[in-house]
Design a protein around this motif. Structure first.
Motif, PDB file in Angstrom:
ATOM      1  N   SER A 135       0.850  -1.192   0.000  1.00  0.00           N
ATOM      2  CA  SER A 135       0.000   0.000   0.000  1.00  0.00           C
ATOM      3  C   SER A 135       0.884   1.240   0.000  1.00  0.00           C
ATOM      4  O   SER A 135       1.720   1.423   0.883  1.00  0.00           O
ATOM      5  CB  SER A 135      -0.919  -0.003   1.221  1.00  0.00           C
ATOM      6  N   ALA A 136       0.714   2.079  -1.010  1.00  0.00           N
ATOM      7  CA  ALA A 136       1.484   3.321  -1.124  1.00  0.00           C
ATOM      8  C   ALA A 136       0.528   4.502  -1.081  1.00  0.00           C
ATOM      9  O   ALA A 136      -0.694   4.346  -1.116  1.00  0.00           O
ATOM     10  CB  ALA A 136       2.283   3.322  -2.420  1.00  0.00           C
ATOM     11  N   ARG A 137       1.094   5.691  -1.001  1.00  0.00           N
ATOM     12  CA  ARG A 137       0.288   6.921  -1.013  1.00  0.00           C
ATOM     13  C   ARG A 137       0.875   7.901  -2.019  1.00  0.00           C
ATOM     14  O   ARG A 137       2.096   7.997  -2.189  1.00  0.00           O
ATOM     15  CB  ARG A 137       0.240   7.555   0.371  1.00  0.00           C
ATOM     16  N   LEU A 138      -0.016   8.608  -2.682  1.00  0.00           N
ATOM     17  CA  LEU A 138       0.406   9.588  -3.666  1.00  0.00           C
ATOM     18  C   LEU A 138       1.038  10.789  -2.961  1.00  0.00           C
ATOM     19  O   LEU A 138       0.530  11.249  -1.929  1.00  0.00           O
ATOM     20  CB  LEU A 138      -0.779  10.068  -4.502  1.00  0.00           C
ATOM     21  N   THR A 139       2.125  11.280  -3.490  1.00  0.00           N
ATOM     22  CA  THR A 139       2.773  12.461  -2.936  1.00  0.00           C
ATOM     23  C   THR A 139       2.349  13.732  -3.660  1.00  0.00           C
ATOM     24  O   THR A 139       2.771  14.828  -3.280  1.00  0.00           O
ATOM     25  CB  THR A 139       4.300  12.316  -3.026  1.00  0.00           C
ATOM     26  N   GLU A 140       1.528  13.580  -4.701  1.00  0.00           N
ATOM     27  CA  GLU A 140       1.066  14.727  -5.478  1.00  0.00           C
ATOM     28  C   GLU A 140      -0.247  14.372  -6.150  1.00  0.00           C
ATOM     29  O   GLU A 140      -0.644  13.195  -6.198  1.00  0.00           O
ATOM     30  CB  GLU A 140       2.109  15.100  -6.539  1.00  0.00           C
ATOM     31  N   ASN A 141      -0.947  15.352  -6.655  1.00  0.00           N
ATOM     32  CA  ASN A 141      -2.174  15.104  -7.389  1.00  0.00           C
ATOM     33  C   ASN A 141      -1.844  14.438  -8.731  1.00  0.00           C
ATOM     34  O   ASN A 141      -0.917  14.859  -9.430  1.00  0.00           O
ATOM     35  CB  ASN A 141      -2.932  16.403  -7.636  1.00  0.00           C
ATOM     36  N   THR A 155       4.155  10.264  -8.465  1.00  0.00           N
ATOM     37  CA  THR A 155       5.124   9.776  -7.485  1.00  0.00           C
ATOM     38  C   THR A 155       4.380   9.241  -6.261  1.00  0.00           C
ATOM     39  O   THR A 155       3.473   9.901  -5.739  1.00  0.00           O
ATOM     40  CB  THR A 155       6.079  10.882  -7.049  1.00  0.00           C
ATOM     41  N   VAL A 156       4.754   8.055  -5.809  1.00  0.00           N
ATOM     42  CA  VAL A 156       4.126   7.443  -4.640  1.00  0.00           C
ATOM     43  C   VAL A 156       5.210   7.105  -3.618  1.00  0.00           C
ATOM     44  O   VAL A 156       6.383   6.975  -3.949  1.00  0.00           O
ATOM     45  CB  VAL A 156       3.331   6.169  -5.028  1.00  0.00           C
ATOM     46  N   ARG A 157       4.765   6.974  -2.371  1.00  0.00           N
ATOM     47  CA  ARG A 157       5.687   6.643  -1.286  1.00  0.00           C
ATOM     48  C   ARG A 157       5.106   5.454  -0.515  1.00  0.00           C
ATOM     49  O   ARG A 157       3.910   5.380  -0.282  1.00  0.00           O
ATOM     50  CB  ARG A 157       5.853   7.847  -0.344  1.00  0.00           C
ATOM     51  N   ALA A 160      -7.147  11.143  -8.773  1.00  0.00           N
ATOM     52  CA  ALA A 160      -6.557  10.810  -7.470  1.00  0.00           C
ATOM     53  C   ALA A 160      -5.822  12.024  -6.906  1.00  0.00           C
ATOM     54  O   ALA A 160      -5.115  12.730  -7.616  1.00  0.00           O
ATOM     55  CB  ALA A 160      -5.614   9.626  -7.613  1.00  0.00           C
ATOM     56  N   LYS A 161      -6.012  12.245  -5.616  1.00  0.00           N
ATOM     57  CA  LYS A 161      -5.405  13.385  -4.938  1.00  0.00           C
ATOM     58  C   LYS A 161      -4.183  12.963  -4.132  1.00  0.00           C
ATOM     59  O   LYS A 161      -3.998  11.784  -3.813  1.00  0.00           O
ATOM     60  CB  LYS A 161      -6.434  14.034  -4.011  1.00  0.00           C
ATOM     61  N   ALA A 162      -3.362  13.943  -3.804  1.00  0.00           N
ATOM     62  CA  ALA A 162      -2.195  13.683  -2.961  1.00  0.00           C
ATOM     63  C   ALA A 162      -2.628  13.103  -1.619  1.00  0.00           C
ATOM     64  O   ALA A 162      -3.588  13.577  -1.016  1.00  0.00           O
ATOM     65  CB  ALA A 162      -1.413  14.977  -2.765  1.00  0.00           C
ATOM     66  N   GLY A 163      -1.929  12.081  -1.168  1.00  0.00           N
ATOM     67  CA  GLY A 163      -2.267  11.419   0.070  1.00  0.00           C
ATOM     68  C   GLY A 163      -3.217  10.242  -0.100  1.00  0.00           C
ATOM     69  O   GLY A 163      -3.458   9.489   0.855  1.00  0.00           O
TER      70      GLY A 163
END
Length: 200
Positions: free
Chosen positions: A71-77, A96-98, A117-120
């Motif tokens: 499971s990753a999260r977006l760092t930007e929109n 970019t994802v983290r 998809a939004k950041a976070g």
């Protein structure tokens, strides 16, 4: 008025296997070659196709076993990322994802996400055993389709190659047979002409 009668000669199957005074050794050899070629073409094509399909299936299975989802999260929109312009994911965007690796370290990389998809936002991505981002493994349906397609393509290619080799061998036998007939005619021809002339 002369009526032309067409005489139909019955073609006897397996004539090369039957005993007759006109059968030559080369006819028997050719019969065995034909049998061997058809057997190898059918069995070889089926076996080669099955082996190729199994190899593709095993390759996909190994690939799936070497990856796992995280499971990753977006760092930007996603709307700010460049769009995907090729492949099945056209319409998505690179973002970019983290994520956190198994050793606890934080990793980042590029993944595909829908433009809304939004950041976070959370996003499931796939990583290999080294923790590097990879594409998602194929589904079971895709694996089956790829395996069957490979088998269907390989089988006739192998069968055609075997048949082509048999055709070349048969052509050589035919040339040899014609050469034998020509040699025999050179011996018998003069006697036949003398016999015909004497009869007249």
């Amino acid at each position: 008025m002369t009526r032309t009668r067409r005489v139909r000669t019955a073609r006897r199957p397996f004539w090369r296997w039957r005993r007759n005074p006109l059968r030559r050794h080369s006819d028997v050899v050719e019969a065995w070659i034909v049998l061997a070629v058809w057997t190898l073409a059918l069995l070889g094509g089926l076996l080669a196709g099955g082996a190729a399909g199994a190899a593709v299936h095993q390759s996909f299975t190994d690939r799936s076993a070497a990856t796992h989802p995280v499971s990753a999260r977006l760092t930007e929109n996603a709307a700010d990322g460049p769009p995907v312009v090729a492949g099945y994911d056209v319409g998505k965007a690179w973002v970019t994802v983290r994520w956190t690796a198994a050793d606890g370290s934080t990793r980042t990389g590029l993944a595909k996400a829908v433009p809304t998809a939004k950041a976070g936002s959370p996003l499931q991505v796939w990583v290999d055993r080294g923790g590097r981002l990879v594409g998602p493994p194929p589904s079971r349906a895709e694996v089956i389709c790829e395996s069957l397609a490979t088998a269907v393509l390989v089988a006739p290619v192998v069968a055609t190659a075997v048949w082509g080799g048999g055709w070349v061998v048969r052509r050589q036998l035919l040339r040899r047979r014609l050469a034998e007939w020509d040699a025999e005619w050179r011996q018998i021809g003069p006697q036949w002409r003398n016999f015909s002339g004497g009869k007249g």
